[in-house]
Design a protein around this motif. Structure first.
Motif, short mmCIF file in Angstrom:
data_model
loop_
_atom_site.label_atom_id
_atom_site.label_comp_id
_atom_site.label_asym_id
_atom_site.label_seq_id
_atom_site.Cartn_x
_atom_site.Cartn_y
_atom_site.Cartn_z
N MET A 1 0.85 -1.20 0.00
CA MET A 1 0.00 0.00 0.00
C MET A 1 0.88 1.24 0.00
O MET A 1 1.89 1.30 0.71
N ASP A 2 0.47 2.25 -0.77
CA ASP A 2 1.28 3.46 -0.90
C ASP A 2 1.23 4.35 0.35
O ASP A 2 2.27 4.75 0.87
N VAL A 3 0.04 4.69 0.78
CA VAL A 3 -0.07 5.68 1.85
C VAL A 3 -1.28 5.42 2.73
O VAL A 3 -2.35 5.00 2.26
N SER A 4 -1.09 5.66 4.03
CA SER A 4 -2.18 5.62 5.01
C SER A 4 -2.49 7.05 5.43
O SER A 4 -1.61 7.76 5.92
N VAL A 5 -3.72 7.48 5.20
CA VAL A 5 -4.16 8.82 5.61
C VAL A 5 -4.73 8.70 7.01
O VAL A 5 -5.71 8.00 7.24
N ILE A 6 -4.12 9.39 7.96
CA ILE A 6 -4.54 9.32 9.36
C ILE A 6 -5.15 10.65 9.78
O ILE A 6 -4.52 11.70 9.67
N ILE A 7 -6.40 10.59 10.23
CA ILE A 7 -7.15 11.79 10.60
C ILE A 7 -7.67 11.64 12.03
O ILE A 7 -8.28 10.62 12.37
N VAL A 8 -7.43 12.64 12.87
CA VAL A 8 -7.97 12.66 14.23
C VAL A 8 -9.20 13.54 14.24
O VAL A 8 -9.15 14.71 13.84
N ASN A 9 -10.31 12.98 14.71
CA ASN A 9 -11.59 13.70 14.69
C ASN A 9 -12.07 14.02 16.10
O ASN A 9 -11.99 13.19 17.00
N TYR A 10 -12.58 15.24 16.25
CA TYR A 10 -13.22 15.62 17.53
C TYR A 10 -14.32 16.64 17.26
O TYR A 10 -14.06 17.83 17.07
N ASN A 11 -15.55 16.13 17.18
CA ASN A 11 -16.73 16.99 17.07
C ASN A 11 -16.72 17.94 15.88
O ASN A 11 -17.13 19.10 15.99
N VAL A 12 -16.25 17.45 14.73
CA VAL A 12 -16.29 18.29 13.52
C VAL A 12 -16.91 17.47 12.37
O VAL A 12 -16.32 17.33 11.30
N LYS A 13 -18.10 16.97 12.61
CA LYS A 13 -18.77 16.09 11.65
C LYS A 13 -18.86 16.71 10.27
O LYS A 13 -18.54 16.06 9.26
N LYS A 14 -19.29 17.95 10.20
CA LYS A 14 -19.47 18.62 8.91
C LYS A 14 -18.16 18.64 8.11
O LYS A 14 -18.14 18.37 6.91
N TYR A 15 -17.07 18.93 8.79
CA TYR A 15 -15.79 19.08 8.11
C TYR A 15 -15.16 17.75 7.76
O TYR A 15 -14.59 17.59 6.67
N ILE A 16 -15.24 16.78 8.65
CA ILE A 16 -14.58 15.51 8.36
C ILE A 16 -15.29 14.76 7.22
O ILE A 16 -14.64 14.08 6.42
N ILE A 17 -16.61 14.91 7.11
CA ILE A 17 -17.32 14.29 5.98
C ILE A 17 -16.86 14.92 4.67
O ILE A 17 -16.59 14.22 3.69
N SER A 18 -16.75 16.25 4.65
CA SER A 18 -16.26 16.95 3.47
C SER A 18 -14.84 16.52 3.14
O SER A 18 -14.47 16.33 1.97
N CYS A 19 -14.02 16.35 4.18
CA CYS A 19 -12.63 15.93 4.00
C CYS A 19 -12.56 14.55 3.36
O CYS A 19 -11.84 14.34 2.38
N ILE A 20 -13.31 13.60 3.92
CA ILE A 20 -13.32 12.23 3.40
C ILE A 20 -13.77 12.21 1.94
O ILE A 20 -13.15 11.57 1.08
N GLU A 21 -14.87 12.90 1.66
CA GLU A 21 -15.41 12.92 0.30
C GLU A 21 -14.39 13.49 -0.69
O GLU A 21 -14.26 13.00 -1.82
N SER A 22 -13.66 14.51 -0.26
CA SER A 22 -12.68 15.13 -1.16
C SER A 22 -11.51 14.19 -1.43
O SER A 22 -10.97 14.16 -2.55
#
Length: 280
Positions: free
Chosen positions: A1-22
């Motif tokens: 596998m080339d890359v693992s994208v690691i994201i830490v989330n804390y109460n930012v549902k609107k933004y993390i959904i947009s991030c994932i989709e992008s």
């Protein structure tokens, strides 16, 4: 596998959904990647939504807010990529940044960490790389005198596409997994400045950090920390003291502690002086 994208989330549902989709929208089949999300006990339903809509994402659910460094290290331990891309949840891809960064990091010699351009929603460039913090630059920041902080930032007359810097923002940083392991991951004693500390340790190991103009990522800036603004400020100040104890010694950290206490006293006095005016 080339890359693992690691994201830490804390109460930012609107933004993390947009991030994932992008990420899914702009990352083509040429890149083999995975997304790992560590949720720090969000109460906005974001973890439940991610589980239901994105079953391929690895989701780690913490029972408390364990902070950025601990959560990132958790993600690293289950990652499979040759490279790790640490990414804030309040970011958004506007092009195939994974492919562009991977191509770029493989072309620069002795690279440890590479960070892309972070821009605002209207494409204004945000500062995301700095010189190593020293006592003077840090004290100027504490006293809100950053306009005098000429030695904190780089001022290039002419930039190449990718150029070496002391430190880059943890909002978006790519690092080879083997190097991250060699460095021992993020220092879990920090609740802030863990990205700066990692960069400093990488240089001490003989590596070089880079900022690259090869790609830009939108960063909405500090959406998780805004949920607990007062806690975020205290964590910043405590982490500055820890950083100076670790990298500059006790004398410098004691001077910094004195400066922090002084600015707190000044702010309390000013607030008390202005408080009666707010009642009129």
């Amino acid at each position: 596998m080339d890359v693992s994208v690691i994201i830490v989330n804390y109460n930012v549902k609107k933004y993390i959904i947009s991030c994932i989709e992008s990420i899914y929208s702009y990352s083509n089949a040429e890149i083999n990647f995975e997304i790992i999300i560590i949720d720090n006990n969000s109460r906005d339903g974001s973890a439940e939504f991610i589980k239901s809509k994105y079953p391929k994402i690895k989701l780690i659910e913490n029972k408390s807010n364990r902070g950025f460094s601990i959560a990132c290290n958790q993600g690293f331990r289950v990652s499979r990529g040759e490279y790790i891309f640490f990414l804030n949840p309040d970011t958004k891809f506007i092009e195939n940044s994974l492919q562009l960064l991977l191509k770029e990091v493989k072309q620069v010699e002795n690279a440890a960490i590479i960070g892309p351009s972070l821009v605002s929603q209207n494409k204004k460039i945000n500062k995301s790389y700095w010189r190593n913090p020293n006592l003077m630059t840090t004290m100027l920041s504490i006293f809100h005198l950053d306009f005098l902080n000429f030695k904190k930032n780089y001022f290039f007359n002419k930039k190449s596409v990718t150029f070496s810097v002391d430190t880059v923002s943890g909002g978006a940083m790519l690092i080879k997994k083997s190097i991250f392991k060699e460095l021992g991951g993020f220092d879990e004693n920090f609740f802030w400045m863990e990205d700066i500390d990692l960069c400093v340790r990488a240089v001490k190991k003989g590596y070089t950090n880079f900022h690259s103009l090869c790609t830009s990522i939108i960063h909405y800036t500090g959406k998780s920390s805004m949920k607990n603004y007062k806690i975020a400020i205290s964590n910043q100040l405590i982490s500055k003291i820890k950083f100076f104890k670790k990298h500059h010694g006790r004398a410098s950290s004691n001077i910094l502690i004195f400066a922090i206490v002084l600015i707190v006293i000044i702010k309390v006095i000013v607030n008390f002086a202005l408080f009666p005016l707010s009642k009129t």
